[in-house]
Design an enzyme around this catalytic site. Sequence first.
Site, short mmCIF file in Angstrom:
data_model
loop_
_atom_site.label_atom_id
_atom_site.label_comp_id
_atom_site.label_asym_id
_atom_site.label_seq_id
_atom_site.Cartn_x
_atom_site.Cartn_y
_atom_site.Cartn_z
CG HIS A 1 -2.67 -1.95 -4.99
ND1 HIS A 1 -3.68 -2.10 -5.92
CD2 HIS A 1 -1.80 -2.97 -5.22
CE1 HIS A 1 -3.41 -3.16 -6.69
NE2 HIS A 1 -2.27 -3.68 -6.29
CB ALA A 2 -1.21 3.95 -1.55
#
Length: 527
Positions: free
Chosen positions: A270-271
């Site tokens: 998700h980063a």
Amino acid sequence: MVGGPAPEALKLEAARPTGGQASYLNYAAVASSQEPELNGSAIDGLATHKHPVSQHNERPRQLVPDTLQASEPYQLGQYVRKQNLDMKNRMESSAAPVSPSEDELLEGEVAWTMPIARPKLLPTGLCYDIRMRYHSELDPPKQRLDFHPEDPRRIYHIYRELCQAGLYKDPQFDVPTIDRPLERIQARNATAPEICLVHTADHYNFVASTADMDNESLIHLERMYDSIYFNPLTFSSALLSAGGAIETCKAVVSGRVKNAIAVIRPPGHHAECNRPMGFCLFDNVSIAAKVCQADYPEACRKVLILDWDVHHGNGIQQAFEQDSNVLYISIHVHEDGNFYPPGPYGDHMHCGAAAGLGKNINIPWHTKGMGDADYLYAFQQVVMPVAYAFNPDLVIIAAGFDAAVGDQLGGCFVTPTCYAHMAHMLMSLAKGKVVVCLEASLPSSISKSALAVTRTLLGEPPDRIEETRPTKSGAATVDMTSTKEGTMHDALRAYQKQHLCAEFDMVELSVFRERISKSFAHQVLAT
């Protein structure tokens, strides 16, 4: 035969003399199962000798003395090795090239042959470091009755499961291990240049700054971000997680191990390039893929990233959206943009951009509740046909196990057996160079699924799948994805054409039209 019967350890394969030409008798000295390795010898359990004999139907003379019986396999090996070495020395010391005469061979000499090299059996790798558990909440909510989804104990549960199953030797677990256990891959800190292949310098500096903040500032900071927490050891754990992914992928690409699993945290998919979110700080998988492409430009040019985490990997998609050498496929719950991460970015219409058009594939479930049959249907209809056409050099699985049975947040019903089947199919790609990098899931559902996948990496066949019929919603999602125009659609058609031609003997018909879409060229078939 002259001199009595041949030892049982000798196997005779004879060809009858034909047409006035000398025939050849093949003697294979087959060592018994108790024979030790003869490193450097001309035989390694099996020596083959070729003998021209007379055109007459006379019985061949025995090549090995009677004193060497089948009960003495080691002496037999020594004898043949000595004969080979003597023959080699005589031929090399001669002034002119000499080929041994028929009489010399019949007197007991053995033709010298080069030893056959055996391919080395590579182990499966395991990356795990207890220091990754130091990233934890400073102030967990008092009203919480269960674990945080990104609980530090997740990776220990997997490690313990692997040790208790005998797949890795750890002194604290008194269990016997398998013959070829997992080989440990040491994690290291990822460097700033490696991380900045994916993230901005500002993002790296921000995560690094958390190491010098006091607890009160860190608690205040986590309230400003999306589903993330910090403590003074967060930065060091994140460096190890990214570095562990890098070292695991490099161990597979370089041939140190055949495949591997990286039990790492915090997760990464998700980063995004300039912000942490969804429990993720650095995009571990994307960083590892880019480092391998840079360090091994010939051996690791094309990378397939398969993300079976129940949430869409927006960070990985962003990192490779315009990259033609990385194929990213994500199977996730979408709920028309209402599931995390919210918005349309994870729908089937996002297929990449510029040079990467067609290299991004989202299979977005419209609802929770998907099971084994839905995931296997997606693999059979979309994932594997496209992956075969892409033909990657390395496969990385972004392995969140939060679609597993028992994960309350994911709400799906994928069994450990299904995860094993998906890994097994991906192992048919890239000469088996597969890396499983842990993403997210609850501790209660993660360990059994990770164990099943690791057993598959080690070579165990997966168990039988009981559920084989996909749900109507799941089948509709897969069919919708497979009909999306673009590179993926063309790859699917090519795969379907190959299957129809092989299965039903169909042949291609030429279409004589001045204007025809390239997607329909070579796609008209008939029996």
